[in-house]
Design an enzyme around this catalytic site. Structure first.
Site, PDB file in Angstrom:
ATOM      1  N   ASP A 128       9.272   4.105   2.590  1.00 29.84           N
ATOM      2  CA  ASP A 128       7.851   4.155   2.221  1.00 29.84           C
ATOM      3  C   ASP A 128       7.858   3.992   0.693  1.00 29.84           C
ATOM      4  O   ASP A 128       8.827   3.451   0.136  1.00 29.84           O
ATOM      5  CB  ASP A 128       7.198   5.476   2.673  1.00 29.84           C
ATOM      6  CG  ASP A 128       5.671   5.439   2.586  1.00 29.84           C
ATOM      7  OD1 ASP A 128       5.036   4.835   3.462  1.00 29.84           O
ATOM      8  OD2 ASP A 128       5.096   5.991   1.624  1.00 29.84           O
ATOM      9  N   LYS A 177       6.743  12.115   8.995  1.00 30.07           N
ATOM     10  CA  LYS A 177       6.843  11.584   7.628  1.00 30.07           C
ATOM     11  C   LYS A 177       7.653  12.578   6.813  1.00 30.07           C
ATOM     12  O   LYS A 177       7.692  13.763   7.129  1.00 30.07           O
ATOM     13  CB  LYS A 177       5.449  11.449   7.000  1.00 30.07           C
ATOM     14  CG  LYS A 177       5.381  10.438   5.885  1.00 30.07           C
ATOM     15  CD  LYS A 177       5.214   9.038   6.433  1.00 30.07           C
ATOM     16  CE  LYS A 177       5.283   7.976   5.373  1.00 30.07           C
ATOM     17  NZ  LYS A 177       4.871   6.671   5.914  1.00 30.07           N
TER      18      LYS A 177
END
Ligand code: NDP
Ligand code: 2IT
Length: 443
Positions: free
Chosen positions: A164, A124
């Site tokens: 995201d 991430k």
């Protein structure tokens, strides 16, 4: 191995990262009893190794605002684990982003990606940059500056970022444009790309659609369907919009949506026309959810979350920890029977306990929202093969993946006639990665 001592160790090695501690705790609750029965994992210290990222990259991002002032943000990429495939996971641009939040997201991504059955490791990244209130040009300059550094650490077989919170089609376009320029190559190093430059059909819809497919699977076990069910959806971004779209298709009634300023309550339910308004509001005009209430003459609740509204099913699709203990109690009290997590870790540990004690069917994010990264996996395959599958082909593949994830949850989560979806997802996601780590030896 004991949960308490394990968590004390994690907390002391990762101070000031409460979301990361929470994500580890949520998994360790299920994994430690499992590991105690399967000593090969304890012998190889798999749990201790898996909670430590392979590497974290932190960098400065300098960009110029429209007034010509240099602005400075932090950039991050947490490459958590690539045992089963290249690092894979989204980028988040939001002022709340810090290393602890990205570590929680990267850690969860390892297990989610494993559950998809595709070959993707966990990662991430992102920045504390806030796209809200910025001009398109400012967003472009930020994305270019961010990618100038990130591009040194990613690649189609190394690490493949995606979107995201705060990173959608616009941001991916700017970042891919810069990556292409810096590397003089056209490869599938980002997913969520536009359809005309290597993107996959259905990637935009995939997380929301997948989440609804998962909810259907859960209801199916109870001989029920979504038809006529009253649903609460929080958020009004990518995941929320396509969760609502699929719920409308399935004949459910969605009565709420929200953003960080409050929620709208539409007792008549959203329909396709109202959803088109939301798409234009959020995907094009980047406006506030309160405009929906003005347009369709319904209630707007300023500064609060939607969980006090009676419902059959709740789909938290905004952000982490948006359902705490009291929200969970309210949902249960008002008749909610199913909670399906579209956002990552939207329920606090105390909230999870409330649902557990009330026998609520509760799907954890790493299972329920895996459809997005699964279609990202399909995007990587299409890029590697140089072809494009149709919308229908991908929808069918997405269905199969969500069904398989559900089956894995049952395989590892069935206990005394009930299904513990958290336990099922945590153990199933872990076993595949852990077995591969065992195969590699101590590296
Ligand atoms: P978007 O940026 O498209 O939308 C986010 C939505 O959540 C907005 O409505 C936003 O409101 C709201 N929100 C964000 N932060 C907060 C906050 N702190 N408090 C209240 N509301 C908030 O993001 P996505 O839809 O892509 O992501 C939503 C969730 O789904 C996240 O948890 C993400 O990690 C997860 N997810 C996303 C996937 C994807 O493919 N995009 C895949 C799997 C999971 P506002 O605009 O006011 O900030
Ligand atoms: O949380 C997630 O799974 C995502 N944000 C999507 C990741 C991806 O690589 O598509």
């Amino acid at each position: 191995m004991e949960l308490e001592t394990f968590m004390e160790d994690v907390i002391s090695k990762n101070p000031g990262q409460p979301e990361f501690h929470q994500a580890v705790n949520e998994i360790a609750i299920n994994l430690i009893p499992f590991i105690n029965k399967n000593p090969q994992y304890e012998k190889a210290s798999i749990l201790e190794r898996i909670v430590e990222p392979d590497r974290t990259i932190v960098f400065r991002v300098v960009w110029e605002d429209d007034e010509g002032h240099p602005r400075v943000n932090k950039g991050y990429r947490v490459q958590f684990n690539n045992a089963i495939g290249p690092y894979k996971g989204g980028l988040r641009f939001h002022p709340s982003v810090n290393l602890g939040i990205l570590k929680f997201l990267g850690f969860e991504q390892i297990f989610k990606n494993s559950l998809t059955t595709l070959a993707m490791g966990g990662a991430k990244g992102g920045s504390n940059f806030d796209p809200k209130g910025k001009s398109d040009r400012e967003v472009m300059r930020f994305c270019q500056a961010f990618m100038t550094e990130l591009s040194k650490h990613i690649g189609e077989d190394i690490d493949v970022p995606a979107g995201d919170i705060g990173v959608g089609a616009r941001e991916i376009g700017y970042m891919y444009g810069q990556y292409r320029k810096l590397h003089t190559e056209f490869t599938g190093t980002l997913t969520g790309k536009g359809l005309d430059y290597g993107g996959s059909p259905l990637r935009t819809e995939a997380t929301g659609y997948g989440c609804v497919y998962f909810a259907s699977e859960m209801l199916n076990v109870q001989d029920q369907t979504l038809e006529g069910k009253t649903c609460l959806v929080s958020g009004s971004g990518n995941v929320s919009i396509y969760t609502v779209e699929k719920l409308i298709d399935e004949g459910a009634k969605v009565v709420t949506l929200s953003d960080s300023s409050g929620f709208i309550y539409d007792p008549d339910g959203l329909d396709t026309e109202k959803l088109s308004f939301i798409k234009d509001l959020k995907e094009v005009r980047r406006g506030r959810i309160s405009e929906y209430a003005a347009e369709f003459d319904c209630e707007f609740h300023d500064g609060i979350k939607p969980w006090k509204v009676p419902c059959d099913i709740a789909f938290p699709c905004a952000t982490q920890n948006e359902i705490d203990e009291s929200d969970a109690s309210l949902l249960v009290k008002n008749g909610c029977k199913v909670v399906c997590e579209g956002a990552n870790m939207p329920t606090t540990l105390e909230g999870i306990k409330v649902f557990e004690n009330a026998d609520i069917l509760h799907a954890p994010s790493k299972a329920a929202n895996a459809g997005g990264v699964a279609v990202s996996g399909f995007e990587m395959s299409q890029n590697a093969l140089g072809l494009t599958w149709t919308h229908e082909e991908i929808d069918e593949k997405l269905h199969v993946i969500m069904r398989r994830i559900h089956e894995q949850c049952i395989e590892y989560g069935k206990q005394n006639g009930t299904i513990d979806y958290f336990r099922g997802a945590n153990i199933a996601g872990f076993v595949k990665v852990a077995d591969v780590m065992l195969a590699y030896g101590i590296v």
